[in-house]
Motif scaffolding. Sequence first.
Motif, PDB file in Angstrom:
ATOM      1  N   LYS A 148      51.643  54.791  43.393  1.00  0.00           N
ATOM      2  CA  LYS A 148      51.294  53.720  42.607  1.00  0.00           C
ATOM      3  C   LYS A 148      50.286  53.731  41.885  1.00  0.00           C
ATOM      4  N   PRO A 149      49.772  53.316  40.556  1.00  0.00           N
ATOM      5  CA  PRO A 149      48.507  52.875  40.064  1.00  0.00           C
ATOM      6  C   PRO A 149      47.835  51.921  40.943  1.00  0.00           C
ATOM      7  N   GLY A 150      46.517  52.063  40.821  1.00  0.00           N
ATOM      8  CA  GLY A 150      45.810  50.925  41.499  1.00  0.00           C
ATOM      9  C   GLY A 150      46.253  49.485  41.203  1.00  0.00           C
ATOM     10  N   TYR A 151      46.661  49.155  39.913  1.00  0.00           N
ATOM     11  CA  TYR A 151      46.558  47.965  39.491  1.00  0.00           C
ATOM     12  C   TYR A 151      48.101  47.376  39.952  1.00  0.00           C
ATOM     13  N   ALA A 152      48.829  48.370  40.574  1.00  0.00           N
ATOM     14  CA  ALA A 152      50.217  47.784  41.154  1.00  0.00           C
ATOM     15  C   ALA A 152      49.900  47.216  42.548  1.00  0.00           C
ATOM     16  N   ASP A 153      48.910  47.617  43.265  1.00  0.00           N
ATOM     17  CA  ASP A 153      48.457  47.111  44.605  1.00  0.00           C
ATOM     18  C   ASP A 153      48.126  45.678  44.460  1.00  0.00           C
ATOM     19  N   GLN A 154      48.378  44.855  45.438  1.00  0.00           N
ATOM     20  CA  GLN A 154      47.982  43.226  45.504  1.00  0.00           C
ATOM     21  C   GLN A 154      46.397  43.336  45.906  1.00  0.00           C
ATOM     22  N   GLY A 155      46.226  44.076  46.620  1.00  0.00           N
ATOM     23  CA  GLY A 155      44.960  44.251  47.255  1.00  0.00           C
ATOM     24  C   GLY A 155      43.939  44.530  46.058  1.00  0.00           C
ATOM     25  N   PHE A 156      44.248  45.125  45.151  1.00  0.00           N
ATOM     26  CA  PHE A 156      43.393  45.303  44.185  1.00  0.00           C
ATOM     27  C   PHE A 156      42.980  44.094  43.357  1.00  0.00           C
ATOM     28  N   TRP A 157      44.147  43.519  42.954  1.00  0.00           N
ATOM     29  CA  TRP A 157      43.834  42.009  42.303  1.00  0.00           C
ATOM     30  C   TRP A 157      42.973  41.122  43.279  1.00  0.00           C
ATOM     31  N   VAL A 158      43.140  41.057  44.488  1.00  0.00           N
ATOM     32  CA  VAL A 158      42.393  40.105  45.425  1.00  0.00           C
ATOM     33  C   VAL A 158      41.071  40.557  45.244  1.00  0.00           C
ATOM     34  N   ARG A 159      40.921  41.849  45.696  1.00  0.00           N
ATOM     35  CA  ARG A 159      39.485  42.436  45.302  1.00  0.00           C
ATOM     36  C   ARG A 159      38.932  42.337  43.819  1.00  0.00           C
TER      37      ARG A 159
END
Length: 89
Positions: free
Chosen positions: A3-14
């Motif tokens: 998955k691309p980075g923006y699909a990861d919930q951890g990316f949004w938290v960061r």
Amino acid sequence: MAKPGYADQGFWVRLVFMAIYWAVLNISLSVFGIALIILTIIRFGSQFEPTSLSGFVASLSNFISQTLSFVCFQTEEKPYPFQPWPNTK
């Protein structure tokens, strides 16, 4: 397929933490500049060595460095308050 980075919930938290630390970084840089000016005036005008102010400026410098490392994706470790306040060495 990854998955691309923006699909990861951890990316949004960061991203939220990065925005908060960006604001904290701007405040820290202002405080650092003011403290550095005061330290320079004190040392220029007298022989007095303000050790507590020098220590604060040094530890604030370390905090700014840690914050920049986090914001620039150099490290995943969040700076203070998630770690102890940096000591001077």
